[in-house]
Motif scaffolding. Structure first.
Motif, PDB file in Angstrom:
ATOM      1  N   ALA A  76       2.660  -4.869  -0.019  1.00 49.02           N
ATOM      2  CA  ALA A  76       1.665  -4.155  -0.042  1.00 49.02           C
ATOM      3  C   ALA A  76       1.272  -3.952  -1.551  1.00 49.02           C
ATOM      4  O   ALA A  76      -0.208  -3.949  -1.791  1.00 49.02           O
ATOM      5  CB  ALA A  76       1.802  -2.685   0.676  1.00 49.02           C
ATOM      6  N   LEU A  77       1.908  -3.615  -2.335  1.00 46.70           N
ATOM      7  CA  LEU A  77       1.635  -3.475  -3.927  1.00 46.70           C
ATOM      8  C   LEU A  77       0.798  -4.688  -4.179  1.00 46.70           C
ATOM      9  O   LEU A  77      -0.281  -4.651  -5.205  1.00 46.70           O
ATOM     10  CB  LEU A  77       2.885  -3.184  -4.684  1.00 46.70           C
ATOM     11  CG  LEU A  77       3.644  -1.736  -4.537  1.00 46.70           C
ATOM     12  CD1 LEU A  77       4.884  -1.653  -5.391  1.00 46.70           C
ATOM     13  CD2 LEU A  77       2.694  -0.749  -5.286  1.00 46.70           C
ATOM     14  N   GLU A  79      -0.925  -6.790  -2.612  1.00 45.79           N
ATOM     15  CA  GLU A  79      -2.271  -6.792  -2.080  1.00 45.79           C
ATOM     16  C   GLU A  79      -2.944  -5.915  -2.785  1.00 45.79           C
ATOM     17  O   GLU A  79      -4.026  -6.331  -3.212  1.00 45.79           O
ATOM     18  CB  GLU A  79      -2.039  -6.490  -0.475  1.00 45.79           C
ATOM     19  CG  GLU A  79      -3.418  -6.681  -0.026  1.00 45.79           C
ATOM     20  CD  GLU A  79      -3.419  -6.075   1.596  1.00 45.79           C
ATOM     21  OE1 GLU A  79      -2.433  -6.136   2.242  1.00 45.79           O
ATOM     22  OE2 GLU A  79      -4.272  -5.216   1.676  1.00 45.79           O
ATOM     23  N   ALA A  80      -2.545  -4.697  -3.221  1.00 52.23           N
ATOM     24  CA  ALA A  80      -3.408  -3.892  -3.928  1.00 52.23           C
ATOM     25  C   ALA A  80      -3.703  -4.072  -5.397  1.00 52.23           C
ATOM     26  O   ALA A  80      -4.593  -3.652  -5.983  1.00 52.23           O
ATOM     27  CB  ALA A  80      -2.959  -2.432  -3.701  1.00 52.23           C
ATOM     28  N   SER A  81      -2.831  -4.936  -5.916  1.00 46.87           N
ATOM     29  CA  SER A  81      -2.846  -5.101  -7.150  1.00 46.87           C
ATOM     30  C   SER A  81      -4.149  -5.946  -7.752  1.00 46.87           C
ATOM     31  O   SER A  81      -4.469  -5.903  -8.964  1.00 46.87           O
ATOM     32  CB  SER A  81      -1.629  -5.789  -7.697  1.00 46.87           C
ATOM     33  OG  SER A  81      -1.757  -7.089  -7.464  1.00 46.87           O
ATOM     34  N   LYS A  82      -4.864  -6.691  -6.814  1.00 45.60           N
ATOM     35  CA  LYS A  82      -6.030  -7.590  -7.244  1.00 45.60           C
ATOM     36  C   LYS A  82      -5.779  -8.403  -8.350  1.00 45.60           C
ATOM     37  O   LYS A  82      -6.449  -8.552  -9.376  1.00 45.60           O
ATOM     38  CB  LYS A  82      -7.250  -6.611  -7.287  1.00 45.60           C
ATOM     39  CG  LYS A  82      -7.382  -5.744  -6.098  1.00 45.60           C
ATOM     40  CD  LYS A  82      -8.943  -5.294  -6.127  1.00 45.60           C
ATOM     41  CE  LYS A  82      -9.294  -4.656  -4.855  1.00 45.60           C
ATOM     42  NZ  LYS A  82      -8.382  -3.398  -4.369  1.00 45.60           N
TER      43      LYS A  82
ATOM     44  N   ASN B 207     -11.325  -7.464 -10.220  1.00 40.55           N
ATOM     45  CA  ASN B 207     -10.813  -6.563  -9.273  1.00 40.55           C
ATOM     46  C   ASN B 207     -11.377  -6.059  -8.224  1.00 40.55           C
ATOM     47  O   ASN B 207     -11.250  -4.907  -7.504  1.00 40.55           O
ATOM     48  CB  ASN B 207     -10.422  -5.182 -10.294  1.00 40.55           C
ATOM     49  CG  ASN B 207      -9.337  -5.407 -11.195  1.00 40.55           C
ATOM     50  OD1 ASN B 207      -8.787  -6.362 -11.202  1.00 40.55           O
ATOM     51  ND2 ASN B 207      -9.182  -4.564 -12.204  1.00 40.55           N
ATOM     52  N   LEU B 257     -10.850  -1.930  -7.947  1.00 45.22           N
ATOM     53  CA  LEU B 257      -9.991  -1.082  -8.687  1.00 45.22           C
ATOM     54  C   LEU B 257     -10.322  -1.203  -9.956  1.00 45.22           C
ATOM     55  O   LEU B 257     -10.496  -2.116 -10.677  1.00 45.22           O
ATOM     56  CB  LEU B 257      -8.743  -1.897  -8.478  1.00 45.22           C
ATOM     57  CG  LEU B 257      -7.304  -1.517  -9.489  1.00 45.22           C
ATOM     58  CD1 LEU B 257      -6.991  -0.333  -8.788  1.00 45.22           C
ATOM     59  CD2 LEU B 257      -6.515  -2.544  -9.406  1.00 45.22           C
ATOM     60  N   HIS B 488       3.422  -2.977   6.660  1.00 43.48           N
ATOM     61  CA  HIS B 488       2.472  -2.003   6.293  1.00 43.48           C
ATOM     62  C   HIS B 488       1.443  -2.379   5.250  1.00 43.48           C
ATOM     63  O   HIS B 488       2.189  -2.734   4.102  1.00 43.48           O
ATOM     64  CB  HIS B 488       3.137  -0.697   5.918  1.00 43.48           C
ATOM     65  CG  HIS B 488       3.724   0.150   7.127  1.00 43.48           C
ATOM     66  ND1 HIS B 488       2.863   0.827   7.814  1.00 43.48           N
ATOM     67  CD2 HIS B 488       5.046   0.108   7.525  1.00 43.48           C
ATOM     68  CE1 HIS B 488       3.792   1.441   8.771  1.00 43.48           C
ATOM     69  NE2 HIS B 488       5.171   0.879   8.652  1.00 43.48           N
ATOM     70  N   GLY B 489       0.131  -2.226   5.369  1.00 44.70           N
ATOM     71  CA  GLY B 489      -0.738  -2.603   4.222  1.00 44.70           C
ATOM     72  C   GLY B 489      -0.595  -1.422   3.144  1.00 44.70           C
ATOM     73  O   GLY B 489      -0.145  -0.332   3.520  1.00 44.70           O
ATOM     74  N   TRP B 490      -1.268  -1.631   2.193  1.00 42.48           N
ATOM     75  CA  TRP B 490      -1.383  -0.677   1.296  1.00 42.48           C
ATOM     76  C   TRP B 490      -2.038   0.735   1.514  1.00 42.48           C
ATOM     77  O   TRP B 490      -1.494   1.859   1.340  1.00 42.48           O
ATOM     78  CB  TRP B 490      -2.365  -0.889   0.011  1.00 42.48           C
ATOM     79  CG  TRP B 490      -2.628  -0.021  -1.257  1.00 42.48           C
ATOM     80  CD1 TRP B 490      -3.781   0.491  -1.367  1.00 42.48           C
ATOM     81  CD2 TRP B 490      -1.420   0.476  -2.042  1.00 42.48           C
ATOM     82  NE1 TRP B 490      -3.361   1.503  -2.282  1.00 42.48           N
ATOM     83  CE2 TRP B 490      -2.340   1.577  -2.704  1.00 42.48           C
ATOM     84  CE3 TRP B 490      -0.278   0.366  -1.882  1.00 42.48           C
ATOM     85  CZ2 TRP B 490      -1.456   2.236  -3.696  1.00 42.48           C
ATOM     86  CZ3 TRP B 490       0.543   0.989  -2.890  1.00 42.48           C
ATOM     87  CH2 TRP B 490      -0.073   1.982  -3.925  1.00 42.48           C
TER      88      TRP B 490
END
Ligand code: ZN
Lengths: 288, 493
Positions: A76-77, A79-82, B207, B257, B488-490
């Motif tokens: 998940a991290l 994925e969110a890190s982009k 981003n 982001l 679980h996604g972010w």
């Protein structure tokens, strides 16, 4: 401090403190390593903080333990890190388990086996000889990323491996009195360690990795430990003390608190310090 | 005069041409010399590099030999190699293996390699997970008295059977689908619905991340979380009231982001609806009939164990004439929604101890939603579909109704399996802010494992003097299970 050297440093994010310390040793001043874990967390339970996202977003290299050790928080991290550079399969995704054959690979990938060790046991870094493989993997990744610093990285690697080798000889010498000694622990952290130092790993308080014990399991464990005269209960500080200390009390075994990564208990900030601590604590736990 | 000057110039020109030519010749010989010099330098440099590389190579070989020696020494000290199981870098003394053994071993390896060479048509299948959720309940009153969507008394509701599929599309995107066989609240008949089916980029520069298709748009904190992942049994009243439950939309959503050391995330989206049923566009949908939303969220670490996450959200549907049409009111008039505006503030304070967060944690979550919709009021009800000739008859006027709602919950986890909490709900009706509902719900959750969870909840919903709805007490026993892949996604963290 912030000179051109500072700016050129390779930004590394390591998941746990063991691989962070190994990376610092190989990278030296050429890298800036940040670890997601501080050392006191469970290796499978580092909280997913939004503050990690900018770190991962800017990372040149991601160093992880592998074998699914970080499965609960890393996907998940990431994925969110982009950050496309450090995604799974990319050269900057440095899986330190590469080249290690895992122990305890489940016969089936099914949740009846719990969920935290689906690819085999990921706690190989508690075997210092296998830590050398991790060091080599880190070194390879750093050289691939910054070939202009190959000579430095190889020199650091050799220096560190030499120190580690000297330590390993010492630890094996110190652990001689524990040859064949049985022990249990809370979580299945110690199969590689036991194999390396000739101890006998007699089971875990957890029913399955990540699944709490049932009262029946505890009863059976106490009975088996009494029958086998198991002298040591290892307690990892990430897990509640109640059950391990109850088992130790009922069986007359010694309760030994051991870190599972650097920083897990005070004065274990580096990998070598941690292994020193573990060996010392175990040696101190058995009657001479 | 000019010619004379020119004739005088001629020798000068000739002379200078000669000089230039001579200079060029000198330069040419100079250049050759330089090239020769450069070539010599290059050669020297190459030889030097080769020498250095050779030295470095020899040094590496020496170091590795030293390592091998030290490892061999360890093996003689170490326990039987069979016990170690996993030590690929331990060299085996050459004398220990006979050529026959090597042959036999390589035969076995070949067999294993051959066995791996299978054709697996399912290799590229997406990961599949299934979530089942059953809610057993007892309510003191029926829906006629409480406005609830389930029967009073004893009720069993197979609320959802949710199929999750996800896979990478290509190196640049992934896609996921959530299909839910939700039971109709009245008939109990399950109907298959596509809750989400979205495409999401994975490697946009800057981003950015783009999502397209049907998905739960980002507004607040719990609006885009599936029922079974809520910390309690039912969706908070404020989300039901202002978003229409889950924040589903068919549209596009862009997330950015911010490239700064502090976590700040900005999401903007556009879609044909948001949560509530779709607008009816009639023949043609105007741009203003689309829904626009956004959320800005950030995070603050108070201590390594305590953190705050906060966000602000907004939703705007500039033209909603046909969303629900003219709705009959108790006083005989009608109300037609013309513009929808919702703003939200969400806050989560959490205590997640680094050391033993699987055994102990505390979460306090709050969301405040404000609605400021514009309506067409029609006191005499001439716009009602039941009217003999529905239409404007001059008494209509336009105006806004402001209302707000809040929910707040605290969940405390005291062991790997047990957690419990308390939810407080208070909401005003978006069409009539005098119409207020409050409810509270203590709940207790037993997570037998990560994929098997039972929750007991009591909910008291207060008497509503404006709508005339009676107070209600309900007990819920929710059982949710997961099989197959589940990550679980972010957003669901
Ligand atoms: Zn583990």
């Amino acid at each position: 401090m912030a000179g051109p050297v500072e700016a050129a440093r390779i930004r590394v994010v390591a998941t746990l403190t063991d691989v962070a310390d190994l990376t610092r040793n190989v990278g030296g001043d050429l890298v800036e390593v940040q670890s997601l874990a501080t050392g006191i967390e469970d290796t499978h339970g580092v909280p997913m903080k939004p503050g990690f996202i900018p770190l991962l977003n800017r990372a040149d290299l991601l160093v992880l333990v592998g074998f699914g050790c970080e499965h609960a928080f890393l996907p998940a991290l990431l994925e969110a890190s982009k950050n496309p550079r450090i995604q799974y399969g990319k050269p900057a995704y440095v899986d330190c388990s590469r080249g290690i054959s895992p122990l305890e690979v489940p016969r089936s990938t099914d949740h009846s086996e719990g969920d935290v060790h689906p690819y085999g046991n990921p706690h190989y870094l508690l075997d210092p000889v296998l830590a050398k493989v991790a060091v080599q993997n880190i070194c390879n990744a750093l050289v691939a990323l910054a070939p202009e610093h190959q000579v430095e990285f190889l020199r650091h690697r050799d220096d560190y491996l030499a120190r580690l080798d000297a330590k390993i000889i010492g630890w094996q010498e110190a652990m001689k009195p524990l040859q064949g000694a049985q022990f249990v622990s809370y979580h299945e952290h110690w199969p590689y360690f036991a194999a390396r130092f000739g101890m006998k790993y007699s089971g875990t308080i957890e029913l399955k990795p990540g699944i709490d014990p049932t009262p029946r399991h505890i009863e059976q464990m106490i009975a088996a430990m009494k029958a086998e005269h198991v002298p040591i209960v290892v307690r990892e500080p990430q897990f509640p003390e109640k059950v391990p200390s109850l088992i130790a009390k009922q069986t007359g075994a010694t309760l030994v608190k051991l870190p599972i990564m650097p920083g897990g208990v005070p004065h274990t900030e580096t990998y070598l310090d941690m292994m020193d601590y573990i060996v010392r604590a175990l040696v101190g736990a058995v009657p001479k | 005069m000019k010619i004379r000057e020119l004739s005088g110039l001629c020798p000068v020109l000739c002379l200078s041409a000669f000089v230039l030519q001579a200079q060029a010749q000198v330069q040419e010989t100079d250049q050759i010399g330089q090239l020769q010099k450069q070539l010599k330098q290059t050669q020297e440099r190459f030889e030097r590099q080769q020498r250095e590389m050779k030295e470095e190579f020899e040094r590496v070989i020496r170091t590795q030999q030293a390592q091998i020696d030290s490892l061999t020494k360890q093996i003689t000290h170490a326990p039987a190699p069979a016990a170690t199981g996993a030590s690929p870098i331990q060299p085996v003394p050459a004398t220990a293996v006979t050529p026959e053994e090597v042959k036999e071993l390589s035969g076995k390896v070949d067999q294993v390699v051959e066995a791996q060479k299978k054709i697996r048509p399912g290799e590229f299948n997406p990961s599949i997970g299934l979530v089942g959720e059953t809610v057993f309940s007892y309510r003191t009153r029926g829906p006629g008295q409480t406005g609830a969507d389930r029967a009073g008394g004893f009720d069993v509701h197979q609320r959802s059977l949710e199929l999750n599929l996800a896979a990478s599309v290509d190196p640049f995107a992934k896609a996921y689908v959530v299909v839910n066989a939700a039971a109709d609240s009245a008939t109990g008949e399950a109907t298959l619905g596509v809750e989400e089916a979205a495409f999401q980029t994975t490697s946009l520069p800057g981003n950015l991340e783009l999502k397209a298709g049907r998905f739960f748009g980002e507004f607040g904190r719990l609006g885009y979380i599936h029922d079974h992942e809520l910390p309690f049994v039912n969706r908070p009243l404020a989300l039901d009231q202002y978003l229409g439950g889950e924040s589903q939309s068919d549209g596009l959503q862009l997330n950015w982001l911010l490239p700064i050391p502090h976590f700040v995330s900005l999401t903007l989206g556009v879609g044909d609806h948001f949560g509530d049923p779709k607008n009816n566009p009639g023949d043609r949908r105007a741009f203003t009939e689309l829904n626009f939303w956004g959320r800005l969220s950030t995070y603050l670490e108070l201590t390594p164990d305590w953190q705050i996450e906060a966000g602000i959200s907004g939703l705007w549907n500039p033209k909603t004439e046909d969303r629900g049409g003219a709705q009959g009111q108790p006083d005989g008039g009608t109300l037609t929604e013309r513009e929808r505006r919702v703003a939200g503030l969400d806050l989560k304070v959490s205590y997640v101890p680094l050391r033993d967060n699987q055994f102990r944690s505390l979460t306090w979550g709050t969301e405040l939603l404000c609605s400021d919709n514009r309506y067409l009021f029609d006191p005499n009800g001439s716009l009602a579909p039941s009217h003999p000739s529905p239409g404007l008859d001059g008494d209509e006027f336009s105006g806004r109704i402001g209302s707000f709602g809040v929910y707040s919950y605290v969940t405390y986890k005291w062991s790997r399996q047990w957690s419990g909490g308390f939810l407080f709900d208070w909401v005003q009706n978006a069409q009539d802010h005098h119409d207020e509902t409050f409810a509270y719900s203590p709940y207790l959750t037993l997570a037998l494992s990560h994929w098997n969870q039972v929750r007991l909840q009591y909910t008291h919903t207060g008497h509503n003097p404006v709508s005339g709805l009676r107070s209600d007490d309900a007990i819920y026993l929710q059982w949710a299970w997961i099989i197959g892949s589940h990550s679980h996604g972010w957003q669901q963290r």
